[in-house]
Structures are given as structure tokens and as C-alpha cells.
Motif scaffolding. Sequence first.
Motif, PDB file in Angstrom:
ATOM      1  N   ALA A  67      10.144  18.072 -18.340  1.00 21.55           N
ATOM      2  CA  ALA A  67      10.486  16.718 -17.895  1.00 21.55           C
ATOM      3  C   ALA A  67      11.898  16.643 -17.326  1.00 21.55           C
ATOM      4  CB  ALA A  67      10.328  15.737 -19.048  1.00 21.55           C
ATOM      5  N   SER A  68      12.812  17.460 -17.843  1.00 22.51           N
ATOM      6  CA  SER A  68      14.189  17.434 -17.337  1.00 22.51           C
ATOM      7  C   SER A  68      14.389  18.416 -16.185  1.00 22.51           C
ATOM      8  CB  SER A  68      15.169  17.738 -18.463  1.00 22.51           C
ATOM      9  OG  SER A  68      14.969  19.045 -18.950  1.00 22.51           O
ATOM     10  N   GLU A  69      13.287  18.963 -15.692  1.00 20.23           N
ATOM     11  CA  GLU A  69      13.273  19.849 -14.528  1.00 20.23           C
ATOM     12  C   GLU A  69      14.060  21.135 -14.743  1.00 20.23           C
ATOM     13  OE1 GLU A  69      14.294  17.647 -11.011  1.00 20.23           O
ATOM     14  OE2 GLU A  69      12.589  16.313 -11.243  1.00 20.23           O
ATOM     15  N   ARG A  70      14.088  21.645 -15.987  1.00 22.49           N
ATOM     16  CA  ARG A  70      14.710  22.945 -16.233  1.00 22.49           C
ATOM     17  C   ARG A  70      13.798  24.075 -15.770  1.00 22.49           C
ATOM     18  NH1 ARG A  70      16.255  22.816 -22.211  1.00 22.49           N
ATOM     19  NH2 ARG A  70      15.374  20.743 -22.244  1.00 22.49           N
ATOM     20  N   PHE A  71      12.530  23.775 -15.561  1.00 22.96           N
ATOM     21  CA  PHE A  71      11.598  24.763 -15.029  1.00 22.96           C
ATOM     22  C   PHE A  71      11.473  24.504 -13.538  1.00 22.96           C
ATOM     23  CE2 PHE A  71       9.319  24.533 -19.333  1.00 22.96           C
ATOM     24  CZ  PHE A  71      10.069  25.575 -19.845  1.00 22.96           C
ATOM     25  N   SER A  72      12.243  25.203 -12.760  1.00 16.89           N
ATOM     26  CA  SER A  72      12.173  25.035 -11.308  1.00 16.89           C
ATOM     27  C   SER A  72      12.365  26.387 -10.649  1.00 16.89           C
ATOM     28  CB  SER A  72      13.232  24.047 -10.820  1.00 16.89           C
ATOM     29  OG  SER A  72      14.514  24.541 -11.087  1.00 16.89           O
ATOM     30  N   LEU A  73      11.876  26.483  -9.459  1.00 13.79           N
ATOM     31  CA  LEU A  73      12.017  27.701  -8.675  1.00 13.79           C
ATOM     32  C   LEU A  73      13.010  27.450  -7.555  1.00 13.79           C
ATOM     33  CD1 LEU A  73       8.266  28.680  -8.353  1.00 13.79           C
ATOM     34  CD2 LEU A  73       9.955  29.664  -9.881  1.00 13.79           C
ATOM     35  N   PRO A  74      13.874  28.403  -7.296  1.00 13.64           N
ATOM     36  CA  PRO A  74      14.821  28.218  -6.201  1.00 13.64           C
ATOM     37  C   PRO A  74      14.091  28.228  -4.860  1.00 13.64           C
ATOM     38  CG  PRO A  74      14.992  30.437  -7.062  1.00 13.64           C
ATOM     39  CD  PRO A  74      14.034  29.689  -7.955  1.00 13.64           C
ATOM     40  N   GLU A  75      14.600  27.443  -3.937  1.00 17.85           N
ATOM     41  CA  GLU A  75      14.000  27.386  -2.608  1.00 17.85           C
ATOM     42  C   GLU A  75      14.560  28.529  -1.777  1.00 17.85           C
ATOM     43  OE1 GLU A  75      13.625  24.394   1.212  1.00 17.85           O
ATOM     44  OE2 GLU A  75      14.416  23.654  -0.665  1.00 17.85           O
ATOM     45  N   HIS A  76      13.697  29.428  -1.353  1.00 13.77           N
ATOM     46  CA  HIS A  76      14.130  30.574  -0.555  1.00 13.77           C
ATOM     47  C   HIS A  76      13.900  30.363   0.939  1.00 13.77           C
ATOM     48  CE1 HIS A  76      13.596  32.837  -4.450  1.00 13.77           C
ATOM     49  NE2 HIS A  76      14.864  32.965  -4.139  1.00 13.77           N
ATOM     50  N   GLU A  77      13.042  29.450   1.280  1.00 19.76           N
ATOM     51  CA  GLU A  77      12.711  29.228   2.685  1.00 19.76           C
ATOM     52  C   GLU A  77      13.820  28.423   3.347  1.00 19.76           C
ATOM     53  OE1 GLU A  77       9.381  26.820   5.172  1.00 19.76           O
ATOM     54  OE2 GLU A  77       8.721  27.883   3.385  1.00 19.76           O
ATOM     55  N   ILE A  78      14.375  28.954   4.395  1.00 13.54           N
ATOM     56  CA  ILE A  78      15.420  28.266   5.140  1.00 13.54           C
ATOM     57  C   ILE A  78      14.751  27.453   6.239  1.00 13.54           C
ATOM     58  CG2 ILE A  78      17.438  28.577   6.616  1.00 13.54           C
ATOM     59  CD1 ILE A  78      17.973  31.166   5.083  1.00 13.54           C
ATOM     60  N   ASN A  79      15.213  26.241   6.385  1.00 12.31           N
ATOM     61  CA  ASN A  79      14.640  25.360   7.395  1.00 12.31           C
ATOM     62  C   ASN A  79      14.896  25.954   8.779  1.00 12.31           C
ATOM     63  OD1 ASN A  79      13.741  23.346   8.987  1.00 12.31           O
ATOM     64  ND2 ASN A  79      14.893  21.720   7.986  1.00 12.31           N
ATOM     65  N   SER A  80      13.857  26.173   9.542  1.00 13.59           N
ATOM     66  CA  SER A  80      13.994  26.781  10.858  1.00 13.59           C
ATOM     67  C   SER A  80      14.162  25.743  11.972  1.00 13.59           C
ATOM     68  CB  SER A  80      12.775  27.659  11.155  1.00 13.59           C
ATOM     69  OG  SER A  80      11.607  26.870  11.135  1.00 13.59           O
ATOM     70  N   ASP A  81      14.073  24.464  11.641  1.00 19.02           N
ATOM     71  CA  ASP A  81      14.204  23.405  12.635  1.00 19.02           C
ATOM     72  C   ASP A  81      15.631  22.853  12.587  1.00 19.02           C
ATOM     73  OD1 ASP A  81      13.963  21.304  14.387  1.00 19.02           O
ATOM     74  OD2 ASP A  81      12.444  20.235  13.233  1.00 19.02           O
ATOM     75  N   PRO A  82      16.490  23.151  13.592  1.00 19.85           N
ATOM     76  CA  PRO A  82      17.879  22.707  13.547  1.00 19.85           C
ATOM     77  C   PRO A  82      18.037  21.178  13.607  1.00 19.85           C
ATOM     78  CG  PRO A  82      17.398  23.743  15.645  1.00 19.85           C
ATOM     79  CD  PRO A  82      16.178  23.914  14.776  1.00 19.85           C
ATOM     80  N   ASP A  83      17.056  20.471  14.135  1.00 20.59           N
ATOM     81  CA  ASP A  83      17.139  19.016  14.234  1.00 20.59           C
ATOM     82  C   ASP A  83      16.515  18.302  13.041  1.00 20.59           C
ATOM     83  OD1 ASP A  83      18.404  19.199  16.722  1.00 20.59           O
ATOM     84  OD2 ASP A  83      16.482  19.342  17.774  1.00 20.59           O
ATOM     85  N   PHE A  84      16.114  19.023  12.030  1.00 20.26           N
ATOM     86  CA  PHE A  84      15.434  18.445  10.887  1.00 20.26           C
ATOM     87  C   PHE A  84      16.312  17.398  10.185  1.00 20.26           C
ATOM     88  CE2 PHE A  84      14.408  18.463   6.322  1.00 20.26           C
ATOM     89  CZ  PHE A  84      13.106  17.997   6.393  1.00 20.26           C
ATOM     90  N   GLU A  85      17.573  17.690   9.946  1.00 23.11           N
ATOM     91  CA  GLU A  85      18.461  16.777   9.240  1.00 23.11           C
ATOM     92  C   GLU A  85      18.819  15.560  10.087  1.00 23.11           C
ATOM     93  OE1 GLU A  85      19.505  16.924   6.049  1.00 23.11           O
ATOM     94  OE2 GLU A  85      18.209  18.657   5.818  1.00 23.11           O
ATOM     95  N   LYS A  86      18.750  15.679  11.387  1.00 22.44           N
ATOM     96  CA  LYS A  86      19.133  14.582  12.279  1.00 22.44           C
ATOM     97  C   LYS A  86      18.065  13.505  12.388  1.00 22.44           C
ATOM     98  CE  LYS A  86      21.962  17.592  15.095  1.00 22.44           C
ATOM     99  NZ  LYS A  86      22.131  18.199  16.406  1.00 22.44           N
ATOM    100  N   SER A  87      16.814  13.849  12.088  1.00 23.57           N
ATOM    101  CA  SER A  87      15.748  12.869  12.288  1.00 23.57           C
ATOM    102  C   SER A  87      15.575  11.953  11.114  1.00 23.57           C
ATOM    103  CB  SER A  87      14.433  13.563  12.561  1.00 23.57           C
ATOM    104  OG  SER A  87      14.137  14.540  11.617  1.00 23.57           O
TER     105      SER A  87
END
Length: 65
Positions: A45-65
Motif C-alpha cells: 500500500a505504501s508502494e515499497r514494492f515497485s520496479l524502476p522504470e528502465h524505458e527512456i521516453n523516445s518522444d522528445p515532445d512528450f513533456e511539452k504536450s
Amino acid sequence: MSSPDVPLKRVRCPACGGPSVYAPSNPYRPFCGERCKNLDLGAWASERFSLPEHEINSDPDFEKS
């Protein structure tokens, strides 16, 4: 129901590593008891079981939209 000549299956408790009966007689299975089951639920419930995100966003405009 298990018959008397069949031994109960014992597994390792995922929380404490101790022995746990894996049968309908143990309502907390695969955990050894209520405490271990609640500790695991709290960690989830406290999210101590999580997996790190290894996939890097390949879309450079993703944050801008």
C-alpha cells in the motif's frame, strides 16, 4: 480436505522466511500468520514494492504536450 496420510505442504513465508503451512487450515497462506500478511499489505500500500522504470521516453515532445 486433506487426508490424514498426506503430509501438509510447508512453504517459506515470503515476509519473514519462516515455515508456513500452505493449506486451507491457514487463512493467511502463503504467509505464516496475520502479522506477516499485514506487513506485506502495508508495504504494498505504501508502494515499497515497485520496479524502476528502465524505458527512456523516445518522444522528445512528450513533456511539452
